[in-house]
Design a protein around this motif. Sequence first.
Motif, PDB file in Angstrom:
ATOM      1  N   UNK A   1     -26.405   5.141  60.987  1.00 22.31           N
ATOM      2  CA  UNK A   1     -25.304   5.407  61.839  1.00 22.31           C
ATOM      3  C   UNK A   1     -24.088   5.222  61.166  1.00 22.31           C
ATOM      4  N   UNK A   2     -23.236   6.303  61.510  1.00 22.92           N
ATOM      5  CA  UNK A   2     -22.042   6.463  61.021  1.00 22.92           C
ATOM      6  C   UNK A   2     -20.923   5.500  61.624  1.00 22.92           C
ATOM      7  N   UNK A   3     -19.755   5.063  60.851  1.00 22.21           N
ATOM      8  CA  UNK A   3     -18.856   4.220  61.216  1.00 22.21           C
ATOM      9  C   UNK A   3     -18.014   4.901  62.039  1.00 22.21           C
ATOM     10  N   UNK A   4     -17.672   6.335  61.576  1.00 23.60           N
ATOM     11  CA  UNK A   4     -16.588   7.171  62.426  1.00 23.60           C
ATOM     12  C   UNK A   4     -17.198   7.237  63.803  1.00 23.60           C
ATOM     13  N   UNK A   5     -18.296   7.302  63.985  1.00 21.01           N
ATOM     14  CA  UNK A   5     -18.923   7.745  65.137  1.00 21.01           C
ATOM     15  C   UNK A   5     -19.081   6.395  66.202  1.00 21.01           C
ATOM     16  N   UNK A   6     -19.091   5.339  65.352  1.00 23.29           N
ATOM     17  CA  UNK A   6     -19.333   3.808  66.151  1.00 23.29           C
ATOM     18  C   UNK A   6     -17.568   3.716  66.582  1.00 23.29           C
ATOM     19  N   UNK A   7     -16.732   4.086  65.763  1.00 24.08           N
ATOM     20  CA  UNK A   7     -15.309   3.735  66.106  1.00 24.08           C
ATOM     21  C   UNK A   7     -14.886   4.859  67.425  1.00 24.08           C
ATOM     22  N   UNK A   8     -15.278   6.160  67.177  1.00 25.42           N
ATOM     23  CA  UNK A   8     -15.007   6.918  68.119  1.00 25.42           C
ATOM     24  C   UNK A   8     -15.703   6.489  69.694  1.00 25.42           C
ATOM     25  N   UNK A   9     -16.691   6.105  69.732  1.00 30.20           N
ATOM     26  CA  UNK A   9     -17.425   5.783  70.873  1.00 30.20           C
ATOM     27  C   UNK A   9     -16.792   4.634  71.237  1.00 30.20           C
ATOM     28  N   UNK A  10     -16.436   3.333  70.697  1.00 29.84           N
ATOM     29  CA  UNK A  10     -15.551   2.488  71.046  1.00 29.84           C
ATOM     30  C   UNK A  10     -14.025   2.677  71.360  1.00 29.84           C
ATOM     31  N   UNK A  11     -13.580   3.402  70.612  1.00 30.89           N
ATOM     32  CA  UNK A  11     -12.020   3.477  70.610  1.00 30.89           C
ATOM     33  C   UNK A  11     -11.277   4.889  71.141  1.00 30.89           C
ATOM     34  N   UNK A  12     -12.078   5.802  71.238  1.00 32.24           N
ATOM     35  CA  UNK A  12     -11.877   7.333  71.736  1.00 32.24           C
ATOM     36  C   UNK A  12     -10.705   7.736  70.799  1.00 32.24           C
ATOM     37  N   UNK A  13      -9.884   8.643  71.294  1.00 39.23           N
ATOM     38  CA  UNK A  13      -9.072   9.106  70.384  1.00 39.23           C
ATOM     39  C   UNK A  13      -8.284   7.968  69.457  1.00 39.23           C
ATOM     40  N   UNK A  14      -7.946   6.962  69.878  1.00 41.58           N
ATOM     41  CA  UNK A  14      -7.373   5.942  68.943  1.00 41.58           C
ATOM     42  C   UNK A  14      -8.183   5.579  67.925  1.00 41.58           C
ATOM     43  N   UNK A  15      -9.564   5.936  67.500  1.00 45.73           N
ATOM     44  CA  UNK A  15     -10.373   5.855  66.228  1.00 45.73           C
ATOM     45  C   UNK A  15      -9.482   6.495  65.261  1.00 45.73           C
ATOM     46  N   UNK A  16      -8.646   7.409  65.344  1.00 48.96           N
ATOM     47  CA  UNK A  16      -7.919   7.938  64.280  1.00 48.96           C
ATOM     48  C   UNK A  16      -6.553   7.690  64.316  1.00 48.96           C
ATOM     49  N   UNK A  17      -6.192   6.615  64.828  1.00 52.67           N
ATOM     50  CA  UNK A  17      -4.727   6.426  64.941  1.00 52.67           C
ATOM     51  C   UNK A  17      -4.293   4.997  64.468  1.00 52.67           C
ATOM     52  N   UNK A  18      -5.202   3.978  64.672  1.00 50.61           N
ATOM     53  CA  UNK A  18      -4.964   2.657  64.392  1.00 50.61           C
ATOM     54  C   UNK A  18      -5.943   1.862  63.963  1.00 50.61           C
ATOM     55  N   UNK A  19      -5.685   0.384  63.472  1.00 50.34           N
ATOM     56  CA  UNK A  19      -6.950  -0.658  63.279  1.00 50.34           C
ATOM     57  C   UNK A  19      -7.082  -0.839  64.651  1.00 50.34           C
ATOM     58  N   UNK A  20      -8.425  -1.497  64.921  1.00 52.07           N
ATOM     59  CA  UNK A  20      -9.187  -1.786  65.921  1.00 52.07           C
ATOM     60  C   UNK A  20      -8.697  -3.321  66.318  1.00 52.07           C
ATOM     61  N   UNK A  21      -8.593  -3.580  67.603  1.00 50.78           N
ATOM     62  CA  UNK A  21      -8.421  -4.778  68.119  1.00 50.78           C
ATOM     63  C   UNK A  21      -9.812  -5.682  67.787  1.00 50.78           C
ATOM     64  N   UNK A  22      -9.350  -7.137  68.060  1.00 46.28           N
ATOM     65  CA  UNK A  22     -10.687  -7.983  67.849  1.00 46.28           C
ATOM     66  C   UNK A  22     -11.748  -7.534  68.824  1.00 46.28           C
ATOM     67  N   UNK A  23     -11.224  -7.320  70.049  1.00 44.08           N
ATOM     68  CA  UNK A  23     -12.229  -6.942  71.249  1.00 44.08           C
ATOM     69  C   UNK A  23     -12.959  -5.644  70.720  1.00 44.08           C
TER      70      UNK A  23
END
Lengths: 561, 62
Positions: free
Chosen positions: A150-172
Amino acid sequence: MLDLVIRNGLIVDGSGLPGRHGDLAIKGGKVVAVGGRAGDAARVLDATGRIVAPGFIDPHTHYDAQLCFDPYAFPAIEHGVTTVVPGNCSLSLAPLRIDQRDAFSRMFRLIEEMPEAAFDAGVDWRWGEGFGAWLDALAENIALNVAPLVGHSVLRMYVMGAEAQARAATADEIRAMADLLRVCLEAGAIGLSTSFVDIDESYRPVPSRWAAPAELDALSAVLGERDAVLQIVHEFYDTELTIARVEQLAELSLRHGITTTLSPLFHSDANHKGVARVMAAVEAARARGAAVWPQVQTRPIDISFTLDQRSLMLLTMPSWWKVASLRDHAEKIAAVAAGRQALVDEMNSLARRPNGGLGAGGFVVRDVVHARNNDLIGRSIDDIARERGATHGDTVVDLALDEDLGTWFIRESIGHNNSAVVGELLAHPYVHVGASDGGAHVGSFSTFGDTGFLFSEFVRGTKSLTLEAAVKKITLDPATIWGIKGRGLLAAGNAADVVVFDAEHIGRGPEIASDDFPGDGVRWIRRQEGVDTVVVNGEITWSADDGYVEGARAGQIATRP
Amino acid sequence: MTARQYVFPQEGDSLDSLAARELPEVEGAAQQLLSWNLHLAARRATGLLPSDIVFTEPPAAR
């Protein structure tokens, strides 16, 4: 009564031990006996004079899209490949929200060089959003086994939407990604892939590159819960960065008890100490007990291209990249004519860069559109330019414009082409064979036949590996490293994935153009040499006599019971 | 074999803030850092990414 017996071959079982003559007995999709004389069977194959080995495992592929419309991953199976690992380099087709498909598709098509028409025609998204649903859909229609990442970029997109390519993730958000990763692993993912190098179609770093180390650490902890694998594509062009990534992986491996792998590791004569330094770092990590496995491909790097479509080669020429990105063909030609001098200058500037070996003088004319240019096929641009008294750039552009940008050029042996050194590297106990990129870069080079090339070049040629060691490198080693259970070794109870081949003739075959993908366009493939029969889960799926068996769909999701 | 000394950016870091923290006594620390990290110099427009490796010592002579 057995289902299938392969009689009287030299059984090289994947363990690395010397081969032995005997029969291989198969029933119910499993190996039931190895060696000796087997009883009656519904079908018997005579393997006299042939090698009988476990099906080959290709651990670094991007068949994600191709498998949606081609259950055989053509022509992987005929080369003996029976299990593939898609989803490498942070990109998998799931989990993905419906409104993220376009963004993901653009990213995948660019990074993995999959033609838009083929991707759009072939990927129907019939599974919806979830990773498990994607695997369910795949499992209905595959002729070889799939052990997906499973791809990390995809996990980020699923959880963070467009912010996946803008910033670090929050703890949540990190917790949400960790939960989603657990779901994917439960559904059949073999591990997680991430990328430290890739960019999207707008030159923006892919989502995984926006992850802080704490995020990757949290996800690695989840991998550790299930003994799953972490794959990275690292800054492979830079030795110092590669060594630092090896150390980062070593820390993650030790902290979470996981296996890690980085790909690709290339040799370059221009940086002949680079690979040795990386391997010294790998050995140091090993000495600490860390599992860090570099992937090394067998083939040298050749890149074919036209000026009509985006390719790896044009990445080094931003102005050409912009032209090739135009959608309308007439618009491309007009852009070349209008900006001709700047484009020529950019091409000529290649030879003045540190990697001047990529200069246009080294391009070779691979194929032409017009018969009047046939005499140019096989000649270098340097040679033609001298004859014409023109610059390299002018020569390339003149020819391409004469053919409406349809001329094919090739830059051969860019690197990883010193067989003595590569052979020594492939034989290293901490290296495994990978990085084929199967199913990707379809217009730049063939990703098929790397396994055949292992035997022709490094067993028969340089003699860097014994036959048994080479078989182990592409069977038991990847099965063990990647946690693909019950495969990679011919032993009673294991899956009956088998390849029968001629050790004296197995090779990769010549690279040829193929227009078999949906939509227009050409891809480069290699047809098998020296392979007799390929069996997937006990079912003959391809043979030299009969070709692909219509309706053969014995492939399984390798991580599912 | 160990890697050159490196750090990852902290949240909100720019090259200037990272340089000031890692090389507090070096004049022109950001430029110095950039000269040791040509991979960052090549893509300055993007800025630092959270996953970037930033070397905090020069390359060894070879």
